[in-house]
Design a protein around this motif. Structure first.
Motif, PDB file in Angstrom:
ATOM      1  N   ALA A  83      41.725  42.866  61.190  1.00  0.00           N
ATOM      2  CA  ALA A  83      41.196  44.233  61.264  1.00  0.00           C
ATOM      3  C   ALA A  83      41.420  44.873  59.896  1.00  0.00           C
ATOM      4  O   ALA A  83      42.513  45.372  59.612  1.00  0.00           O
ATOM      5  CB  ALA A  83      41.907  45.023  62.357  1.00  0.00           C
ATOM      6  N   PRO A  84      40.421  44.804  59.007  1.00  0.00           N
ATOM      7  CA  PRO A  84      40.595  45.338  57.649  1.00  0.00           C
ATOM      8  C   PRO A  84      41.048  46.792  57.639  1.00  0.00           C
ATOM      9  O   PRO A  84      40.740  47.574  58.543  1.00  0.00           O
ATOM     10  CB  PRO A  84      39.199  45.200  57.030  1.00  0.00           C
ATOM     11  CG  PRO A  84      38.538  44.114  57.813  1.00  0.00           C
ATOM     12  CD  PRO A  84      39.079  44.250  59.213  1.00  0.00           C
ATOM     13  N   VAL A  85      41.788  47.131  56.605  1.00  0.00           N
ATOM     14  CA  VAL A  85      42.272  48.494  56.401  1.00  0.00           C
ATOM     15  C   VAL A  85      41.205  49.253  55.622  1.00  0.00           C
ATOM     16  O   VAL A  85      40.671  48.752  54.640  1.00  0.00           O
ATOM     17  CB  VAL A  85      43.603  48.480  55.613  1.00  0.00           C
ATOM     18  CG1 VAL A  85      44.035  49.878  55.231  1.00  0.00           C
ATOM     19  CG2 VAL A  85      44.687  47.761  56.407  1.00  0.00           C
ATOM     20  N   THR A  86      40.887  50.455  56.076  1.00  0.00           N
ATOM     21  CA  THR A  86      39.904  51.283  55.388  1.00  0.00           C
ATOM     22  C   THR A  86      40.617  52.309  54.523  1.00  0.00           C
ATOM     23  O   THR A  86      41.472  53.046  55.006  1.00  0.00           O
ATOM     24  CB  THR A  86      38.992  52.000  56.404  1.00  0.00           C
ATOM     25  OG1 THR A  86      38.354  51.018  57.220  1.00  0.00           O
ATOM     26  CG2 THR A  86      37.939  52.832  55.700  1.00  0.00           C
ATOM     27  N   ARG A  87      40.262  52.313  53.243  1.00  0.00           N
ATOM     28  CA  ARG A  87      40.811  53.290  52.293  1.00  0.00           C
ATOM     29  C   ARG A  87      39.622  53.966  51.620  1.00  0.00           C
ATOM     30  O   ARG A  87      39.011  53.399  50.720  1.00  0.00           O
ATOM     31  CB  ARG A  87      41.693  52.594  51.267  1.00  0.00           C
ATOM     32  CG  ARG A  87      42.295  53.546  50.237  1.00  0.00           C
ATOM     33  CD  ARG A  87      43.125  52.824  49.212  1.00  0.00           C
ATOM     34  NE  ARG A  87      44.330  52.275  49.798  1.00  0.00           N
ATOM     35  CZ  ARG A  87      45.096  51.360  49.207  1.00  0.00           C
ATOM     36  NH1 ARG A  87      44.772  50.878  48.032  1.00  0.00           N
ATOM     37  NH2 ARG A  87      46.175  50.914  49.812  1.00  0.00           N
ATOM     38  N   ASP A 100      36.103  54.630  50.913  1.00  0.00           N
ATOM     39  CA  ASP A 100      34.904  53.812  51.111  1.00  0.00           C
ATOM     40  C   ASP A 100      35.193  52.322  50.974  1.00  0.00           C
ATOM     41  O   ASP A 100      34.291  51.508  51.063  1.00  0.00           O
ATOM     42  CB  ASP A 100      33.826  54.200  50.092  1.00  0.00           C
ATOM     43  CG  ASP A 100      33.305  55.610  50.319  1.00  0.00           C
ATOM     44  OD1 ASP A 100      33.363  56.071  51.481  1.00  0.00           O
ATOM     45  OD2 ASP A 100      32.858  56.236  49.351  1.00  0.00           O
ATOM     46  N   THR A 101      36.453  51.977  50.731  1.00  0.00           N
ATOM     47  CA  THR A 101      36.836  50.591  50.477  1.00  0.00           C
ATOM     48  C   THR A 101      37.452  49.955  51.713  1.00  0.00           C
ATOM     49  O   THR A 101      38.246  50.579  52.413  1.00  0.00           O
ATOM     50  CB  THR A 101      37.864  50.534  49.320  1.00  0.00           C
ATOM     51  OG1 THR A 101      37.323  51.200  48.191  1.00  0.00           O
ATOM     52  CG2 THR A 101      38.224  49.115  48.954  1.00  0.00           C
ATOM     53  N   GLN A 102      37.071  48.713  51.963  1.00  0.00           N
ATOM     54  CA  GLN A 102      37.690  47.912  53.035  1.00  0.00           C
ATOM     55  C   GLN A 102      38.645  46.924  52.374  1.00  0.00           C
ATOM     56  O   GLN A 102      38.254  46.180  51.475  1.00  0.00           O
ATOM     57  CB  GLN A 102      36.620  47.132  53.798  1.00  0.00           C
ATOM     58  CG  GLN A 102      35.703  47.986  54.614  1.00  0.00           C
ATOM     59  CD  GLN A 102      36.295  48.301  55.989  1.00  0.00           C
ATOM     60  OE1 GLN A 102      37.364  47.838  56.345  1.00  0.00           O
ATOM     61  NE2 GLN A 102      35.573  49.090  56.747  1.00  0.00           N
ATOM     62  N   ILE A 103      39.880  46.924  52.813  1.00  0.00           N
ATOM     63  CA  ILE A 103      40.866  45.948  52.334  1.00  0.00           C
ATOM     64  C   ILE A 103      40.936  44.857  53.386  1.00  0.00           C
ATOM     65  O   ILE A 103      41.448  45.068  54.481  1.00  0.00           O
ATOM     66  CB  ILE A 103      42.242  46.607  52.106  1.00  0.00           C
ATOM     67  CG1 ILE A 103      42.127  47.726  51.070  1.00  0.00           C
ATOM     68  CG2 ILE A 103      43.275  45.561  51.687  1.00  0.00           C
ATOM     69  CD1 ILE A 103      43.361  48.583  50.935  1.00  0.00           C
ATOM     70  N   GLY A 104      40.385  43.682  53.051  1.00  0.00           N
ATOM     71  CA  GLY A 104      40.282  42.592  54.010  1.00  0.00           C
ATOM     72  C   GLY A 104      41.356  41.536  53.871  1.00  0.00           C
ATOM     73  O   GLY A 104      41.538  40.708  54.756  1.00  0.00           O
ATOM     74  N   GLU A 153      48.918  53.376  56.124  1.00  0.00           N
ATOM     75  CA  GLU A 153      48.063  52.202  56.345  1.00  0.00           C
ATOM     76  C   GLU A 153      48.825  51.112  57.077  1.00  0.00           C
ATOM     77  O   GLU A 153      48.279  50.448  57.963  1.00  0.00           O
ATOM     78  CB  GLU A 153      47.513  51.686  55.009  1.00  0.00           C
ATOM     79  CG  GLU A 153      46.495  52.616  54.398  1.00  0.00           C
ATOM     80  CD  GLU A 153      46.150  52.292  52.959  1.00  0.00           C
ATOM     81  OE1 GLU A 153      45.072  52.737  52.506  1.00  0.00           O
ATOM     82  OE2 GLU A 153      46.935  51.611  52.269  1.00  0.00           O
ATOM     83  N   ASP A 173      47.871  41.381  62.783  1.00  0.00           N
ATOM     84  CA  ASP A 173      48.020  41.355  61.328  1.00  0.00           C
ATOM     85  C   ASP A 173      49.469  41.615  60.933  1.00  0.00           C
ATOM     86  O   ASP A 173      49.994  40.971  60.010  1.00  0.00           O
ATOM     87  CB  ASP A 173      47.096  42.390  60.673  1.00  0.00           C
ATOM     88  CG  ASP A 173      45.630  42.036  60.823  1.00  0.00           C
ATOM     89  OD1 ASP A 173      45.305  40.827  60.922  1.00  0.00           O
ATOM     90  OD2 ASP A 173      44.797  42.963  60.833  1.00  0.00           O
TER      91      ASP A 173
END
Length: 92
Positions: free
Chosen positions: A12-16, A18-22, A66, A74
């Protein structure tokens, strides 16, 4: 420990913004990164202890908020790598 073993692909990627941390790389903590926590709690995967240490050893650096929002699966994957850092290296 191979560097690729320190990279966790987040389910479940982290959203920061407009960026997705995958994916997140964990760096082996030094004594300073472990300040204020009990090693026994970290080795036991105590969630509060993990949430205190993860922002200090993640690349990109995850914020405490986050880390609090991480999917449990995760968090368990990240905890496994952290425990690996604390384990003694096998003798060759």
């Amino acid at each position: 420990m191979d560097k690729s073993e320190n990279i966790i692909v987040l389910g479940a990627p982290v959203t920061r913004g407009d960026t997705q941390i995958g994916q997140v790389e964990l760096i082996k903590p030094n004594a300073g990164a472990l300040r204020g926590v009990r090693l026994a709690d970290l080795a036991a995967s105590d969630v509060d202890t993990l949430l205190a240490v993860l922002p200090r050893i993640t690349v990109p650096s995850l914020t405490k908020a986050e880390c609090n929002g991480l999917d449990p699966a995760d968090l368990i994957a990240l905890a496994g790598v952290v425990i690996g850092f604390l384990s003694p290296k096998p003798e060759e």
